[in-house]
Motif scaffolding. Structure first.
Motif, PDB file in Angstrom:
ATOM      1  N   THR A 173      12.912 -18.518 -31.313  1.00 53.16           N
ATOM      2  CA  THR A 173      13.574 -19.226 -30.224  1.00 53.16           C
ATOM      3  C   THR A 173      14.885 -19.842 -30.708  1.00 53.16           C
ATOM      4  OG1 THR A 173      11.415 -19.763 -29.269  1.00 53.16           O
ATOM      5  CG2 THR A 173      13.312 -20.987 -28.440  1.00 53.16           C
ATOM      6  N   TYR A 226      15.553 -15.456 -27.164  1.00 52.70           N
ATOM      7  CA  TYR A 226      14.591 -15.115 -28.206  1.00 52.70           C
ATOM      8  C   TYR A 226      15.167 -13.978 -29.051  1.00 52.70           C
ATOM      9  CZ  TYR A 226      11.616 -17.762 -25.064  1.00 52.70           C
ATOM     10  OH  TYR A 226      11.113 -18.762 -24.253  1.00 52.70           O
ATOM     11  N   CYS A 265      17.620 -21.130 -23.629  1.00 50.19           N
ATOM     12  CA  CYS A 265      17.382 -20.486 -24.925  1.00 50.19           C
ATOM     13  C   CYS A 265      17.340 -18.979 -24.768  1.00 50.19           C
ATOM     14  CB  CYS A 265      16.075 -20.991 -25.548  1.00 50.19           C
ATOM     15  SG  CYS A 265      14.596 -20.524 -24.599  1.00 50.19           S
TER      16      CYS A 265
END
Length: 409
Positions: free
Chosen positions: A78, A63, A61
């Motif tokens: 996220t 941010y 992931c």
């Protein structure tokens, strides 16, 4: 077993520090990359998307922090990679409902709205900034530097017929590129065959240039003082390399001219202004019937057989007809007006914001059409007052008792 003395250990350590080859630190490698992003300056409706590709499969992931000027829209949201190790961010969905232009009060340059996207993971941080203008044009038209240079931000036809008192505003995008200066000019055409030209505004910094191009402001006094009969006037731009560069230096005539042809006024003319879908402001004349249809509710109660009013929610609501729509260009402009959420009425020499509550549109091809809509003022105070002044001495007409139509010889 071999034993080491303190001296020997120190010498070995020293020799290792001296003779061991120096190992260079490996350069930091980005863990993700941007494979698609919009132009730096773009309409909110045409903003498009950013696509992120993962370069480190151990990370799942990133941010995202989004800011619109100084306001934080989201903080460290996220975002997870899909099966193809991609993340797609639809930037249009973030900003298209958040932008509204402030009504221009004077000619000048307005700053762009800046959209800032910060992407980060455990190893990489990248920030991207976009200049965003409220509105958009129909896909698949590509809006780039040439489009900004050639066009005013208006849906008006390039030739507009209007009463001389009608206010007009034009907007144009000024980017930091060559040539550096943008000069906005106006040319007057008269019945006497005389032409006059004047400079209106010169912009050097980037932003949205908003210009008051009303006839009353630009040419009324000149026509009166020189006893000229105005027919029409143009608004156009020149791109210059120097603020002192003459108009004849071969500069491009960008943006292309907007022409206003003057007509006599109609007693039913009412002028409306609205923020269009290009981030500019257009004015348009409704010449149809205007009808006052007030609405409201009255709350009462009965005390000992006597009814008393508690509140009266009286609201003045006007039903406005556009008058016959003579061209497809004007029809599109009225449709833009109804689509807008930032609208004003020109009354008593000032702009009053309005709320459109209902409209009826039936448009038939190859036929005379008119639209009807209802509106009320956004402020409850309708300014139904005036300033009093000293009265003059009364003067009676000398032939007060004589009525010419029934006078007896």
């Amino acid at each position: 077993m071999r034993s080491w003395s303190k001296c020997n250990v120190l010498s070995v350590r020293a020799s290792c520090r001296y003779f061991c080859p120096r190992i260079e630190a490996e350069p930091m490698v980005d863990t993700f990359e941007i494979i698609e992003k919009p132009e730096v300056c773009q309409f909110s409706e045409n903003l498009g998307k950013m696509i992120i590709r993962n370069k480190n499969l151990s990370l799942t992931c990133v941010y995202m922090t989004v800011r619109l000027d100084d306001a934080t829209i989201c903080d460290k949201q996220t975002l997870y990679y899909d099966a193809e190790s991609l993340i797609t961010i639809n930037l249009r969905d973030i900003v298209h409902t958040l932008l509204e232009c402030e009504f221009p009060r004077q000619t000048g340059v307005t700053d762009f709205t800046y959209l800032s996207i910060t992407l980060t993971d455990t190893a990489t941080t990248k920030t991207y900034r976009f200049q965003v203008i409220a509105g958009g044009v129909a896909a698949p038209r590509k809006v780039g530097l040439d489009w900004w240079a050639r066009n005013f931000l208006t849906w008006q036809g390039q030739i507009v017929t209007m009463p001389a008192w009608q206010p007009q505003w034009l907007s144009v995008v000024k980017l930091n590129r060559d040539p550096q200066f943008l000069r906005i000019k106006s040319r007057l055409y008269t019945a006497e065959g005389i032409e006059r030209t004047q400079d209106i505004f010169t912009a050097s910094e980037e932003g949205i240039v908003r210009i008051n191009v009303s006839f009353e402001l630009l040419w009324r006094n000149i026509c009166v003082s020189e006893e000229l009969t105005p027919i029409a006037y143009d608004i156009y731009g020149l791109r210059l390399n120097s603020v002192s560069e003459p108009d004849t230096a071969g500069a491009k005539n960008y943006p292309f001219a907007q022409r206003y042809i003057l007509r006599s006024g109609n007693f039913r003319d009412r002028c409306f202004l609205f923020q269009n879908s290009l981030g500019g402001f257009d004015t348009i004349i409704a010449s149809g019937l205007s009808t006052l249809l007030p609405e409201g509710e009255v709350d009462t109660f009965i005390n000992q057989g006597r009814e008393v009013e508690l509140s009266n929610d009286y609201t003045s609501i006007w039903q406005q007809n556009t008058g016959y729509i003579s061209s497809s260009s004007i029809a599109r402009q009225w449709q833009e007006f109804l689509h807008s959420s930032n609208r004003y009425l020109y009354a008593d020499g000032e702009w009053k914001q309005i709320i459109v509550t209902e409209y009826e549109v039936k448009h038939k091809e190859a036929a005379l059409n008119s639209y009807t809509f209802k509106y009320h003022l956004s402020e409850k105070d309708e300014a139904n007052y005036y300033d009093r002044a000293e009265l003059p001495e009364p003067e009676l007409p000398t032939d007060f008792w004589q009525i010419p139509s029934i006078r007896l010889e």
